[in-house]
Design a protein around this motif. Structure first.
Motif, PDB file in Angstrom:
ATOM      1  N   ALA A   1     -73.263 -23.874  -8.247  1.00 22.05           N
ATOM      2  CA  ALA A   1     -72.733 -22.579  -7.818  1.00 22.05           C
ATOM      3  C   ALA A   1     -71.268 -22.783  -7.469  1.00 22.05           C
ATOM      4  O   ALA A   1     -70.942 -23.438  -6.492  1.00 22.05           O
ATOM      5  N   LEU A   2     -70.398 -22.218  -8.279  1.00 19.58           N
ATOM      6  CA  LEU A   2     -68.975 -22.390  -8.041  1.00 19.58           C
ATOM      7  C   LEU A   2     -68.570 -21.672  -6.759  1.00 19.58           C
ATOM      8  O   LEU A   2     -69.116 -20.613  -6.436  1.00 19.58           O
ATOM      9  N   PRO A   3     -67.615 -22.234  -6.026  1.00 22.81           N
ATOM     10  CA  PRO A   3     -67.058 -21.486  -4.895  1.00 22.81           C
ATOM     11  C   PRO A   3     -66.466 -20.177  -5.399  1.00 22.81           C
ATOM     12  O   PRO A   3     -66.038 -20.073  -6.553  1.00 22.81           O
TER      13      PRO A   3
ATOM     14  N   ASP B   1     -61.055 -17.853 -10.479  1.00 21.14           N
ATOM     15  CA  ASP B   1     -60.204 -18.579 -11.425  1.00 21.14           C
ATOM     16  C   ASP B   1     -60.782 -18.523 -12.834  1.00 21.14           C
ATOM     17  O   ASP B   1     -60.045 -18.360 -13.818  1.00 21.14           O
ATOM     18  N   VAL B   2     -62.101 -18.663 -12.943  1.00 17.99           N
ATOM     19  CA  VAL B   2     -62.747 -18.600 -14.259  1.00 17.99           C
ATOM     20  C   VAL B   2     -62.542 -17.222 -14.883  1.00 17.99           C
ATOM     21  O   VAL B   2     -62.185 -17.106 -16.069  1.00 17.99           O
ATOM     22  N   ARG B   3     -62.749 -16.182 -14.095  1.00 11.72           N
ATOM     23  CA  ARG B   3     -62.576 -14.823 -14.625  1.00 11.72           C
ATOM     24  C   ARG B   3     -61.124 -14.596 -15.060  1.00 11.72           C
ATOM     25  O   ARG B   3     -60.867 -13.974 -16.106  1.00 11.72           O
ATOM     26  N   ARG B   4     -60.184 -15.089 -14.279  1.00 14.10           N
ATOM     27  CA  ARG B   4     -58.774 -14.915 -14.645  1.00 14.10           C
ATOM     28  C   ARG B   4     -58.446 -15.703 -15.908  1.00 14.10           C
ATOM     29  O   ARG B   4     -57.704 -15.225 -16.778  1.00 14.10           O
ATOM     30  N   ALA B   5     -58.988 -16.914 -16.015  1.00 15.19           N
ATOM     31  CA  ALA B   5     -58.739 -17.735 -17.204  1.00 15.19           C
ATOM     32  C   ALA B   5     -59.299 -17.061 -18.450  1.00 15.19           C
ATOM     33  O   ALA B   5     -58.667 -17.073 -19.514  1.00 15.19           O
ATOM     34  N   VAL B   6     -60.485 -16.479 -18.331  1.00 17.48           N
ATOM     35  CA  VAL B   6     -61.090 -15.780 -19.472  1.00 17.48           C
ATOM     36  C   VAL B   6     -60.207 -14.615 -19.894  1.00 17.48           C
ATOM     37  O   VAL B   6     -59.952 -14.406 -21.087  1.00 17.48           O
ATOM     38  N   ARG B   7     -59.711 -13.851 -18.917  1.00 19.04           N
ATOM     39  CA  ARG B   7     -58.833 -12.719 -19.252  1.00 19.04           C
ATOM     40  C   ARG B   7     -57.554 -13.203 -19.942  1.00 19.04           C
ATOM     41  O   ARG B   7     -57.101 -12.604 -20.928  1.00 19.04           O
TER      42      ARG B   7
ATOM     43  N   LEU C   1     -54.477 -22.841 -13.334  1.00 16.52           N
ATOM     44  CA  LEU C   1     -55.912 -22.562 -13.438  1.00 16.52           C
ATOM     45  C   LEU C   1     -56.645 -23.750 -14.039  1.00 16.52           C
ATOM     46  O   LEU C   1     -57.740 -24.114 -13.596  1.00 16.52           O
ATOM     47  N   ALA C   2     -56.058 -24.371 -15.062  1.00 19.95           N
ATOM     48  CA  ALA C   2     -56.675 -25.538 -15.693  1.00 19.95           C
ATOM     49  C   ALA C   2     -56.824 -26.674 -14.695  1.00 19.95           C
ATOM     50  O   ALA C   2     -57.847 -27.379 -14.679  1.00 19.95           O
ATOM     51  N   GLU C   3     -55.833 -26.864 -13.848  1.00 24.80           N
ATOM     52  CA  GLU C   3     -55.884 -27.936 -12.854  1.00 24.80           C
ATOM     53  C   GLU C   3     -56.949 -27.654 -11.799  1.00 24.80           C
ATOM     54  O   GLU C   3     -57.708 -28.548 -11.406  1.00 24.80           O
ATOM     55  N   ARG C   4     -57.025 -26.418 -11.335  1.00 26.91           N
ATOM     56  CA  ARG C   4     -58.017 -26.093 -10.301  1.00 26.91           C
ATOM     57  C   ARG C   4     -59.439 -26.131 -10.846  1.00 26.91           C
ATOM     58  O   ARG C   4     -60.374 -26.508 -10.129  1.00 26.91           O
ATOM     59  N   LEU C   5     -59.634 -25.741 -12.111  1.00 26.50           N
ATOM     60  CA  LEU C   5     -60.965 -25.736 -12.715  1.00 26.50           C
ATOM     61  C   LEU C   5     -61.328 -27.062 -13.367  1.00 26.50           C
ATOM     62  O   LEU C   5     -62.452 -27.238 -13.821  1.00 26.50           O
ATOM     63  N   HIS C   6     -60.374 -27.976 -13.460  1.00 28.03           N
ATOM     64  CA  HIS C   6     -60.547 -29.236 -14.185  1.00 28.03           C
ATOM     65  C   HIS C   6     -61.056 -28.950 -15.598  1.00 28.03           C
ATOM     66  O   HIS C   6     -62.071 -29.481 -16.047  1.00 28.03           O
ATOM     67  N   ASP C   7     -60.324 -28.099 -16.302  1.00 26.70           N
ATOM     68  CA  ASP C   7     -60.716 -27.702 -17.655  1.00 26.70           C
ATOM     69  C   ASP C   7     -59.679 -28.229 -18.641  1.00 26.70           C
ATOM     70  O   ASP C   7     -58.552 -27.740 -18.704  1.00 26.70           O
ATOM     71  N   LYS C   8     -60.062 -29.223 -19.432  1.00 22.93           N
ATOM     72  CA  LYS C   8     -59.110 -29.877 -20.324  1.00 22.93           C
ATOM     73  C   LYS C   8     -58.813 -29.048 -21.571  1.00 22.93           C
ATOM     74  O   LYS C   8     -57.753 -29.216 -22.178  1.00 22.93           O
TER      75      LYS C   8
END
Length: 329
Positions: free
Chosen positions: A10-12, A18-24, A161-168
């Protein structure tokens, strides 16, 4: 043992935002890039630099698409066939994007070296628009300005956003966006070079673009493969080991019943799988102590998803990173 029971974490709330913003941002990126592809295709003429920029714009569609697919797949809960969940979809998407970059970089390098060696002389004619006749190169320059400004802004928005989500995948996309101004600038120089009678300027500019694409592709392939073969967890930009490696070792080494501890941290995509091997001072270690140790590790960061704490008589040689305890009795 894990507070997530080996399920989807369960993400904070902040990370969910952050995920929703990244998707947008990625949806906006896809729409914008499609217009860039159309604009450059309509204006590129015989320019090799414009052709290279057009191909790079096409390639730029891959990372945001991979991100959107990976985010959707990663949400699936674990099942008997995928007991670790589907977080590796992020690493898979990273590899797909990286291989596409590397392949196209090699193609562009070969194509532009060939054009330079054979001394092809591209030409740019004139066009008529609203009853006015002018050099087509100005349309090309305007197209490059349009395609160069947007990605710089989008890249700067995606990077934190990539840094906070650790999304490469998102990080690779942000890097590509930030570098697009170089592609646009190179294409502008190539077009102007043709206008000044420097036939080789266009091929040289296209060659510089191809080298940039090739470098990005090679770097991302190397990092994506490292993640898939279970290399030690690194930061999102793969420049250094992730600080959680050391933080986890230190946290367990502080426990009074721990004599030695070794840690293995595996990058699963957005989250980490952590294994801790503990050599205790006493022979008997209770369930409550192990659960407490796992809980301490889980509290370090939301990215620590699955935690396994194992008591051993000695640390497995060469398989873990070791921190000595305080040797308290």
């Amino acid at each position: 043992m894990s507070r997530h029971d080996l399920g989807h974490p369960a993400l904070p709330e902040e990370r969910r935002r952050d995920v929703r913003r990244a998707v947008r941002l990625e949806v906006v990126s896809l729409g914008y890039l499609l217009t860039c592809v159309a604009v450059v295709a309509a204006t590129m003429g015989n320019s090799q630099a414009m052709k290279a920029a057009w191909i790079e714009d096409l390639l730029s569609l891959i990372p945001p698409t991979a991100f959107l697919v990976a985010v959707r797949v990663a949400r699936k809960p674990p099942d008997p066939e995928h007991p670790y969940g589907h977080h590796r979809s992020v690493a898979t998407g990273h590899l797909v994007a990286a291989v596409a970059l590397l392949t196209m970089g090699l193609y562009l390098l070969y194509d532009n070296v060939t054009k330079l060696v054979t001394a092809e002389h591209p030409s740019i004619g004139t066009v008529q628009l609203l009853g006015v006749t002018f050099w087509q190169g100005w349309l090309m320059v305007a197209a490059m300005v349009y395609t160069g400004v947007g990605p710089v802004i989008l890249g700067r928005l995606k990077l934190p956003l990539a840094e906070r989500l650790h999304d490469k995948v998102l990080h690779a996309d942000a890097d590509m966006n930030k570098a697009d101004w170089m592609t646009a600038g190179g294409a502008v120089l190539g077009v102007i070079g043709i206008g000044l009678g420097l036939w080789w300027a266009d091929a040289v500019a296209a060659l510089a673009i191809s080298v940039s694409v090739l470098r990005d592709g090679w770097r991302n392939v190397r990092h994506a493969v490292d993640a898939l073969v279970d290399a030690r967890a690194h930061t999102v930009d793969d420049t250094e080991p992730h600080p959680l490696n050391e933080a986890a070792r230190q946290r367990l080494a502080e426990l009074d019943w721990v004599r030695e501890v070794g840690i293995r941290v595996r990058d699963q995509g957005h989250v980490f799988h952590l294994e801790a091997f503990v050599v205790p001072h006493q022979e008997q270690v209770g369930v409550a102590q192990l659960e407490g140790a796992a809980h301490l590790l889980e509290e370090l960061d939301w990215k620590i998803h699955d935690v396994v704490v194992t008591v051993v008589s000695e640390l497995p040689e060469g398989k873990v990173f070791v921190t000595r305890g305080d040797n308290r009795s």
